[in-house]
Design a protein around this motif. Structure first.
Motif, PDB file in Angstrom:
ATOM      1  N   VAL A   1       0.845  -1.210   0.000  1.00 39.47           N
ATOM      2  CA  VAL A   1       0.000   0.000   0.000  1.00 39.47           C
ATOM      3  C   VAL A   1       0.871   1.247   0.000  1.00 39.47           C
ATOM      4  N   LEU A   2       1.904   1.238   0.869  1.00 42.38           N
ATOM      5  CA  LEU A   2       2.798   2.395   0.947  1.00 42.38           C
ATOM      6  C   LEU A   2       3.460   2.661  -0.396  1.00 42.38           C
TER       7      LEU A   2
ATOM      8  N   ILE B   1       0.990   4.384  -2.660  1.00 44.54           N
ATOM      9  CA  ILE B   1       0.872   5.804  -2.289  1.00 44.54           C
ATOM     10  C   ILE B   1       2.106   6.563  -2.777  1.00 44.54           C
ATOM     11  N   GLU B   2       3.265   5.927  -2.602  1.00 51.75           N
ATOM     12  CA  GLU B   2       4.516   6.557  -3.021  1.00 51.75           C
ATOM     13  C   GLU B   2       4.491   6.861  -4.523  1.00 51.75           C
TER      14      GLU B   2
ATOM     15  N   TYR C   1       1.892   7.150  -6.482  1.00 55.40           N
ATOM     16  CA  TYR C   1       0.898   8.172  -6.791  1.00 55.40           C
ATOM     17  C   TYR C   1       1.458   9.570  -6.478  1.00 55.40           C
ATOM     18  N   LEU C   2       1.998   9.745  -5.259  1.00 56.17           N
ATOM     19  CA  LEU C   2       2.503  11.064  -4.846  1.00 56.17           C
ATOM     20  C   LEU C   2       3.588  11.560  -5.796  1.00 56.17           C
TER      21      LEU C   2
ATOM     22  N   THR D   1       2.379  13.319  -8.910  1.00 61.85           N
ATOM     23  CA  THR D   1       1.581  14.547  -8.819  1.00 61.85           C
ATOM     24  C   THR D   1       2.372  15.749  -9.347  1.00 61.85           C
TER      25      THR D   1
ATOM     26  N   SER E   1       5.185  14.953  -1.650  1.00 65.25           N
ATOM     27  CA  SER E   1       4.914  14.561  -3.035  1.00 65.25           C
ATOM     28  C   SER E   1       6.202  14.493  -3.857  1.00 65.25           C
TER      29      SER E   1
ATOM     30  N   PRO F   1       8.439  11.106  -1.854  1.00 68.61           N
ATOM     31  CA  PRO F   1       7.604  10.365  -0.883  1.00 68.61           C
ATOM     32  C   PRO F   1       8.360   9.291  -0.104  1.00 68.61           C
TER      33      PRO F   1
ATOM     34  N   LEU G   1       7.529   8.345   3.810  1.00 63.69           N
ATOM     35  CA  LEU G   1       6.669   7.198   4.093  1.00 63.69           C
ATOM     36  C   LEU G   1       7.425   6.063   4.780  1.00 63.69           C
TER      37      LEU G   1
END
Lengths: 161, 165
Positions: free
Chosen positions: A1-2, A5-6, A8-9, A12, A85, A88, A92
């Motif tokens: 999951v991390l 997220i990493e 995705y960020l 950005t 962002s 990350p 994280l």
């Protein structure tokens, strides 16, 4: 999951901007320190008043400085999200980051309890009178939490993955 | 100057600050410098915005109690600043921005004294127009100090006598 997220960020636009703009990172860091000073200069000053310092200042008048602190917090939320962002993985997988988030959460819960239970009663306390225990507790928790936030923030560099 | 950098970096305190893996060495000094900054500049911000005419319900003479916070912040940062300088003397002393930062701090402290004198001349309970102008300059000065301090890490050319930044 991390890792999701990493990824995705990292994709950005604000992350891309901070990684590539030449003076972007140092300027955002300076703004982050400025936001911190605005926050401590108003919320920290108010916390000391809650602890019984400078009792002659009416609580309501000092409370009018709080919007400055909220704008400082907003600056730091925006610049902070940009830092995370941009890189990350540095946050994280860094335990100092989670300490920082924990202290911010403590400060947040404390301020909600303060406004829900203590603030109205405190406004009825005339200047010069020692603040009630609940107000002192709120001020003390807030000061410790923000000092914790700043300390954890400073330790980020030393706990990099 | 070069021999000064060499001898400062060779002291046991400088070496310990720079090389110790303990969080109580360099990281703790950095934390002190950051928390000190927040309280020092923060107390100045509260005073300056009140002098500028924000939240007039705060009695100026009662707000003076926060000068203590200002001075504690100032001395914590003077102390931690000397330790940071001792840890990396070459890094700071070869960077023109470091001297700019020190000059800005001196200017800001002088402004703070001047604002107080102006307020006192008017009885200590209201801020005359000159004090307001100086308070705006004071806010700008502390913002400049923060930027100068933060940018030190990005404008240095030498980390130690032997290593570039």
């Amino acid at each position: 999951v991390l890792h999701a997220i990493e990824a995705y960020l990292r994709s950005t636009p604000q992350g891309e901007f901070l990684r590539t703009a030449m003076w972007g990172w140092p300027i955002f860091e300076s703004l982050h320190f400025l936001g911190m000073s605005l926050l401590l200069g108003t919320v920290g000053v108010f916390d000391l008043r809650l602890l019984g310092f400078a009792r002659r200042i009416p609580v309501a008048a000092l409370h009018r400085l709080i919007p400055i602190g909220i704008s400082g917090f907003a600056i730091n939320l925006v610049t902070g999200i940009c830092f995370i962002s941009a890189t990350p993985d540095q946050y994280l997988f860094n335990k100092a980051f989670y300490w920082k988030v924990t202290f911010i959460t403590i400060a947040g819960i404390n301020v909600m309890i303060f406004y829900a239970r203590t603030f109205r009663r405190l406004l009825e306390t005339p200047p010069g009178v020692p603040p009630p225990i609940s107000a002192r507790l709120a001020g003390g928790v807030s000061l410790v939490a923000w000092i914790g936030v700043m300390s954890a923030g400073r330790l980020l560099t030393f706990f990099r993955p | 100057m070069e021999s000064l950098y060499v001898s400062l970096e060779a002291t046991s305190l400088s070496t310990w600050l720079r090389e110790s893996p303990s969080l109580w060495a360099f990281p703790f000094v950095l934390i002190l410098h950051t928390v000190g900054l927040a309280f020092f500049v923060g107390a100045n911000v509260a005073w300056d915005v009140r002098v500028l005419g924000f939240s007039m319900g705060i009695p100026l003479d009662a707000l003076r109690r926060y000068f203590v916070v200002m001075w504690v912040g100032f001395w914590v940062n003077a102390f931690s600043g000397v330790l940071l300088l001792l840890a990396y003397p070459t890094k700071a002393l070869t960077n023109p921005l470091f001297y700019t930062k020190l000059a800005l701090i001196a200017f800001g402290v002088a402004l703070a004294f001047r604002i107080r004198r102006e307020v006192d001349r008017f009885g200590g309970t209201e801020a005359p127009p000159l004090a307001r102008t100086l308070a705006a300059a004071s806010l700008a000065c502390w913002i400049a100090v923060i930027f100068a301090g933060r940018l030190l890490a990005y404008t240095c050319t030498r980390l130690t006598v032997d290593f570039p930044c």
